[in-house]
Design an enzyme around this catalytic site. Structure first.
Site, PDB file in Angstrom:
ATOM      1  CG  HIS A   7      39.138  -1.488  27.946  1.00  0.00           C
ATOM      2  ND1 HIS A   7      40.219  -2.010  27.285  1.00  0.00           N
ATOM      3  CD2 HIS A   7      38.489  -2.563  28.441  1.00  0.00           C
ATOM      4  CE1 HIS A   7      40.238  -3.324  27.388  1.00  0.00           C
ATOM      5  NE2 HIS A   7      39.197  -3.676  28.091  1.00  0.00           N
ATOM      6  CB  CYS A  25      36.386  -7.062  24.159  1.00  0.00           C
ATOM      7  SG  CYS A  25      37.048  -8.374  25.214  1.00  0.00           S
ATOM      8  CG  HIS A  73      34.866  -4.975  29.233  1.00  0.00           C
ATOM      9  ND1 HIS A  73      34.853  -4.502  27.919  1.00  0.00           N
ATOM     10  CD2 HIS A  73      36.071  -5.575  29.395  1.00  0.00           C
ATOM     11  CE1 HIS A  73      35.989  -4.817  27.338  1.00  0.00           C
ATOM     12  NE2 HIS A  73      36.753  -5.470  28.209  1.00  0.00           N
ATOM     13  CG  HIS A  75      39.880  -5.821  32.265  1.00  0.00           C
ATOM     14  ND1 HIS A  75      39.443  -7.121  32.141  1.00  0.00           N
ATOM     15  CD2 HIS A  75      39.678  -5.248  31.053  1.00  0.00           C
ATOM     16  CE1 HIS A  75      39.008  -7.327  30.914  1.00  0.00           C
ATOM     17  NE2 HIS A  75      39.145  -6.202  30.232  1.00  0.00           N
ATOM     18  CG  HIS A  90      38.961   3.641  40.428  1.00  0.00           C
ATOM     19  ND1 HIS A  90      40.079   3.126  41.025  1.00  0.00           N
ATOM     20  CD2 HIS A  90      37.914   2.884  40.854  1.00  0.00           C
ATOM     21  CE1 HIS A  90      39.736   2.110  41.794  1.00  0.00           C
ATOM     22  NE2 HIS A  90      38.428   1.936  41.701  1.00  0.00           N
ATOM     23  CD  GLU A 145      42.560  -6.398  28.732  1.00  0.00           C
ATOM     24  OE1 GLU A 145      42.541  -5.310  28.146  1.00  0.00           O
ATOM     25  OE2 GLU A 145      41.980  -7.417  28.287  1.00  0.00           O
TER      26      GLU A 145
END
Length: 121
Positions: free
Chosen positions: A14, A25, A29, A31, A71, A110
């Protein structure tokens, strides 16, 4: 009051908007997410076998979670929403509370040390 929880996992990317330039952020990136559903009921609402809900009935949620988020880029999976952990917890709750009326809380992690929680009841 009885409560049960079950955890689910997915991996996704995201990019969060409305952050200052250079905020980590704000970049794309990813998680390894953990989602926990909490379902509650009082003594009079337990099923005949004594369950809040049979855990096996949550398989549908796992299939949905995988198809919707795993994914994927969350900005595309939930268009029009900044996909923070807080917003994802709210969104998941509202997508599922009608199908799981015992749903009281959705928690989204996350990282191993961070959690966002939305409590609907």
């Amino acid at each position: 009051m009885y409560a049960i929880t079950k955890e689910f996992h997915f991996s996704a990317s995201h990019q969060l908007g409305a952050l200052p330039a250079g905020h980590q952020c704000a970049r794309t990136h990813g998680h390894n997410y953990l989602v926990v559903l909490e379902l509650r009921c009082d003594d009079t609402e337990l099923t005949e076998p004594g369950f809040v809900r049979d855990y096996g009935e949550l398989d549908e949620f796992k299939h949905w979670l995988d198809a919707t988020f795993d994914h994927r880029h969350l900005n595309d999976a939930v268009p029009g929403m900044n996909p923070s952990a807080e917003n994802l917890a709210w969104w998941v709750y509202h997508q599922w509370v009608e199908r799981l009326p015992e749903l009281s809380c959705v928690r989204v992690s996350e990282t191993p040390r961070t959690w966002a929680t939305y409590r609907g009841k």
